[in-house]
Design an enzyme around this catalytic site. Structure first.
Site, mmCIF file in Angstrom:
data_model
loop_
_atom_site.group_PDB
_atom_site.id
_atom_site.type_symbol
_atom_site.label_atom_id
_atom_site.label_comp_id
_atom_site.label_asym_id
_atom_site.label_seq_id
_atom_site.Cartn_x
_atom_site.Cartn_y
_atom_site.Cartn_z
ATOM 1 N N LYS A 122 3.288 -12.766 5.796
ATOM 2 C CA LYS A 122 4.731 -12.907 5.540
ATOM 3 C C LYS A 122 5.224 -14.081 6.385
ATOM 4 C CE LYS A 122 8.525 -11.150 3.643
ATOM 5 N NZ LYS A 122 8.789 -11.222 2.211
ATOM 6 N N ASP B 228 4.790 -8.459 0.337
ATOM 7 C CA ASP B 228 5.559 -7.698 -0.651
ATOM 8 C C ASP B 228 5.024 -7.957 -2.061
ATOM 9 O OD1 ASP B 228 6.416 -10.269 -0.099
ATOM 10 O OD2 ASP B 228 8.543 -9.880 -0.428
ATOM 11 N N ASP C 299 -3.443 -1.956 6.998
ATOM 12 C CA ASP C 299 -3.404 -0.486 7.026
ATOM 13 C C ASP C 299 -2.696 0.031 5.773
ATOM 14 O OD1 ASP C 299 -3.548 2.112 7.846
ATOM 15 O OD2 ASP C 299 -2.209 1.900 9.564
ATOM 16 N N TYR D 23 -0.365 -2.979 16.736
ATOM 17 C CA TYR D 23 -1.253 -1.897 17.179
ATOM 18 C C TYR D 23 -1.643 -2.004 18.645
ATOM 19 C CZ TYR D 23 -1.494 -0.152 12.493
ATOM 20 O OH TYR D 23 -1.149 0.396 11.285
ATOM 21 N N ASP E 125 -4.504 1.654 2.004
ATOM 22 C CA ASP E 125 -4.173 2.993 1.488
ATOM 23 C C ASP E 125 -3.683 2.890 0.046
ATOM 24 O OD1 ASP E 125 -4.752 4.230 3.924
ATOM 25 O OD2 ASP E 125 -3.013 5.557 3.790
#
Ligand code: ATP
Length: 341
Positions: free
Chosen positions: A173, A206, A230, A125, A234
């Site tokens: 990750k 994941d 992010d 970002y 959601d």
């Protein structure tokens, strides 16, 4: 009596409808309790860009700086020029997104009570993208020990004070991004040592996205990096019934900004059908933050009234279209105001 100056970004799409709803509820609190608000509406987003040539006009920034807290409606295409700039300007390092089951909402589970604590200042970002040749772009994913430590501290403090399962899971990750996510994970692990009463674990992103669908009720506090947070927040919002119920807070050391999880939803803008719960629950988070910052317990009690009123209405199946009801934005807002006092 306490009076707080609030800046209110009206935004784009369904933003003006949602912020009108929030204003009505905050005014109801002002009228009925010793917690008072002076609300100044400010412009930012696509409409501001068209009118002033700037998505985040200087006047807006000045008013936000003078306010005690900011409540923000969603903005459209220019979102990155508004929220990402504000997060950086006020060093709002923690993006806090609760996902909670409420009554009578079609959802994957009715027993979810979790919060995603997302690092808000680094990662992709920062927008550090470069063309190395006309057909190849390199994007820099930034991770620092300092930012990882303060977001981990925030997550553990959240787990310690909230009425939850007292668990923190660090999502990353590190098996692929060994250095960046390796640093993030090692820092979370180190912070975890200070909180032996909180159960700590780690999960690859994941696996986390799968487990959010498979066992959403197992989660308490997720701490993660910016992009993963992010996406996962959601997903978590959808698990409990959709974006219309999703509040969020952007928290810094001395200032905070509150906004719905969702975007401007142009498809339903101007139709008086948007679910205002997202911004009303964001307002509740704002009152909790004000209560903590100004040692004003009353403010958080008024915030709790908002959530209690929403829960009561949903229990009576009084709800907006997105969650299977038929009430308009204004009808639902009026019922919330009436149920509060
Ligand atoms: P962005 O890319 O900025 O997130 P978007 O338009 O792609 O924006 P959102 O605005 O976040 O996506 O929302 C996706 C869809 O969810 C909307 O098109 C809308 O139908 C629905 N939605 C979002 N918020 C609400 C709400 N408060 N009430 C009802 N429906 C909503």
């Amino acid at each position: 009596m306490a009076r707080y100056n609030l800046s209110l970004i009206t935004g784009d799409g369904i933003g003006p409808e949602l912020t009108a709803s929030a204003k009505k509820i905050l005014e109801a609190i002002s009228d009925n309790s010793s917690t008072k608000f002076s609300i100044t509406e400010v412009e930012a987003g696509d409409a501001a860009l068209a009118k002033h040539g700037k998505a985040l006009p200087d006047l807006t920034v000045d008013i936000i700086k003078k306010s005690d807290a900011c409540l923000k409606g969603p903005v459209g295409e220019s979102a990155a020029d508004v929220i990402i700039v504000l997060r950086r300007m006020f060093d709002l390092y923690a993006n806090v997104r609760p996902a909670k089951s409420y009554p009578n909402i079609p959802a994957l589970s009715d027993k979810v009570d979790m919060v995603t604590v997302r690092e808000n200042t680094e990662d992709l970002y920062l927008g550090l993208e470069f063309n190395v040749d006309p057909n190849t772009v390199v994007g820099l994913r930034v991770t620092s020990e300092r930012a990882s430590r303060r977001i981990a501290e925030y997550a553990f403090k959240t787990a310690a004070i909230r009425d939850g399962k007292r668990k923190v899971v660090a999502v990353h990750k590190a098996n692929v991004m060994r250095k960046g996510d390796g640093l993030f994970a090692a820092t979370c692990r180190d912070v975890a040592k200070k909180y032996p009463e909180i159960q700590y674990s780690e999960m690859y992103v994941d696996a986390a996205s799968m487990n959010l669908i498979r066992n959403p009720e197992d989660f308490d506090v997720i701490v993660t990096t910016n992009l993963f947070g992010d996406i996962l927040s959601d997903e978590a919002a959808q698990v409990v019934g959709g974006l219309g119920m999703g509040p969020a807070a952007n928290i810094g050391e001395s200032f905070a900004l509150f906004e719905p999880v969702h975007g401007a939803a142009f498809d339903i803008a101007g139709k008086n059908v948007a679910n205002p719960s997202s911004i009303l629950l964001s307002s509740k988070m704002m009152l909790e933050w004000i209560a903590d910052k100004y040692s004003d317990k009353k403010a958080s009690e008024e915030g709790k009234r908002i959530e209690d009123a929403i829960v009561r209405l949903l229990g009576q199946n009084k709800k907006t279209k997105d969650i299977g009801g038929s009430l308009t934005t204004t009808e639902f807002t009026d019922l919330v105001a009436r149920a509060m006092y």
